[in-house]
Design a protein around this motif. Structure first.
Motif, PDB file in Angstrom:
ATOM      1  N   LEU A  69      14.504   0.143  -9.638  1.00 39.56           N
ATOM      2  CA  LEU A  69      13.052   0.215  -9.771  1.00 39.56           C
ATOM      3  C   LEU A  69      12.404  -1.156  -9.651  1.00 39.56           C
ATOM      4  O   LEU A  69      11.321  -1.292  -9.095  1.00 39.56           O
ATOM      5  N   SER A  70      13.074  -2.165 -10.165  1.00 39.79           N
ATOM      6  CA  SER A  70      12.478  -3.496 -10.148  1.00 39.79           C
ATOM      7  C   SER A  70      12.339  -4.047  -8.737  1.00 39.79           C
ATOM      8  O   SER A  70      11.617  -5.011  -8.518  1.00 39.79           O
ATOM      9  N   GLN A  71      12.984  -3.442  -7.767  1.00 49.63           N
ATOM     10  CA  GLN A  71      12.922  -3.915  -6.377  1.00 49.63           C
ATOM     11  C   GLN A  71      11.972  -3.087  -5.518  1.00 49.63           C
ATOM     12  O   GLN A  71      11.917  -3.276  -4.313  1.00 49.63           O
ATOM     13  N   ILE A  72      11.233  -2.170  -6.122  1.00 51.13           N
ATOM     14  CA  ILE A  72      10.329  -1.286  -5.372  1.00 51.13           C
ATOM     15  C   ILE A  72       8.888  -1.772  -5.496  1.00 51.13           C
ATOM     16  O   ILE A  72       8.465  -2.211  -6.556  1.00 51.13           O
ATOM     17  N   THR A  73       8.163  -1.679  -4.400  1.00 51.54           N
ATOM     18  CA  THR A  73       6.716  -1.876  -4.417  1.00 51.54           C
ATOM     19  C   THR A  73       6.105  -0.553  -3.985  1.00 51.54           C
ATOM     20  O   THR A  73       6.430  -0.035  -2.921  1.00 51.54           O
ATOM     21  N   LEU A  74       5.254   0.004  -4.843  1.00 51.67           N
ATOM     22  CA  LEU A  74       4.568   1.241  -4.498  1.00 51.67           C
ATOM     23  C   LEU A  74       3.287   0.883  -3.772  1.00 51.67           C
ATOM     24  O   LEU A  74       2.499   0.061  -4.244  1.00 51.67           O
ATOM     25  N   MET A  75       3.078   1.484  -2.626  1.00 53.08           N
ATOM     26  CA  MET A  75       1.877   1.263  -1.832  1.00 53.08           C
ATOM     27  C   MET A  75       1.157   2.604  -1.716  1.00 53.08           C
ATOM     28  O   MET A  75       1.804   3.654  -1.672  1.00 53.08           O
ATOM     29  N   GLN A 126       0.168  -3.490   8.081  1.00 51.14           N
ATOM     30  CA  GLN A 126      -0.215  -3.683   9.476  1.00 51.14           C
ATOM     31  C   GLN A 126      -0.608  -2.365  10.128  1.00 51.14           C
ATOM     32  O   GLN A 126      -1.453  -2.340  11.021  1.00 51.14           O
ATOM     33  N   GLY A 127      -0.004  -1.283   9.673  1.00 55.30           N
ATOM     34  CA  GLY A 127      -0.343   0.022  10.223  1.00 55.30           C
ATOM     35  C   GLY A 127      -1.644   0.576   9.674  1.00 55.30           C
ATOM     36  O   GLY A 127      -2.078   1.651  10.053  1.00 55.30           O
ATOM     37  N   GLY A 128      -2.252  -0.153   8.740  1.00 56.53           N
ATOM     38  CA  GLY A 128      -3.521   0.285   8.184  1.00 56.53           C
ATOM     39  C   GLY A 128      -3.386   1.335   7.102  1.00 56.53           C
ATOM     40  O   GLY A 128      -4.380   1.896   6.663  1.00 56.53           O
ATOM     41  N   GLN A 129      -2.147   1.614   6.662  1.00 54.37           N
ATOM     42  CA  GLN A 129      -1.975   2.678   5.676  1.00 54.37           C
ATOM     43  C   GLN A 129      -2.121   2.200   4.237  1.00 54.37           C
ATOM     44  O   GLN A 129      -2.678   2.897   3.417  1.00 54.37           O
ATOM     45  N   GLY A 130      -1.573   1.049   3.917  1.00 52.19           N
ATOM     46  CA  GLY A 130      -1.581   0.601   2.528  1.00 52.19           C
ATOM     47  C   GLY A 130      -2.910   0.010   2.120  1.00 52.19           C
ATOM     48  O   GLY A 130      -3.470  -0.828   2.807  1.00 52.19           O
TER      49      GLY A 130
END
Length: 191
Positions: A116-122, A142-146
């Motif tokens: 979990l400590s290595q995850i970034t939730l976008m 870059q894809g405009g999603q986050g």
């Protein structure tokens, strides 16, 4: 070897895509078997007990150490549970729907604490993406999603630091409280 040389050697030993933690010192380790009662969880996360109770009853976040077994019993949440509750709170504050949060939580439940400590939730406000590398975060942006991100490692350290200062208990520490009527019944049947 000076501090900057040590830090650069540590950074070189990490994989290129690894997301390191900021400020990883001065936080005491927590007891892996310790649990935290609902009021403690609420104060760490910044929610009401009513919210926590609702999330437990609807199986959004079920305490992994001890569930409620009836009136007067105390739920006991693990560090990992508190971490997930804090993430849920942050997602709600960002406007993510409860339906999408449930999907994200089910994904997080399958991860170990260290993972979990290595995850970034976008999230873009409607969907939640779990990124495990810096490249995935960059691709999403870059894809405009986050639109926003939650670095779980940072939340992990924040929760760990706060919980280290608060009371915890072990599951075997439960004190069985008997109400007056039950005590009279027990006394009557014994005598």
């Amino acid at each position: 070897m000076n501090r900057s040389e040590q830090e650069s050697m540590q950074m070189e030993s990490l994989p290129r895509d690894a997301q390191g933690l900021l400020f990883d010192d001065d936080i005491p380790a927590l007891d892996d078997e310790a649990g935290y009662r609902g009021p403690t969880v609420c104060s760490v996360v910044g929610i009401t007990y009513r919210q926590l109770d609702y999330w437990a009853r609807t199986s959004l976040i079920v305490p992994s150490i001890r569930a409620a077994t009836g009136s007067g019993s105390q739920r006991l949440y693990s560090f990992r549970d508190v971490l997930v509750v804090k993430i849920v709170k942050r997602l709600l504050d960002a406007g993510v729907s409860l339906q999408q949060i449930r999907v994200a939580v089910s994904h997080l439940q399958g991860q170990g604490v260290d993972d979990l400590s290595q995850i970034t939730l976008m999230s873009d406000g409607s969907s939640v993406f779990a990124c495990t590398s810096a490249n995935e975060v960059i691709d999403l942006v870059q894809g405009g999603q986050g639109v926003f991100g939650i670095a779980v490692g940072h939340v992990w350290r924040e929760v760990q630091g706060t919980l280290s200062e608060l009371p915890s208990e072990r599951p075997e520490d439960e004190i069985v409280e008997v109400d007056e009527l039950a005590a009279r019944r027990a006394q009557k049947s014994a005598g």
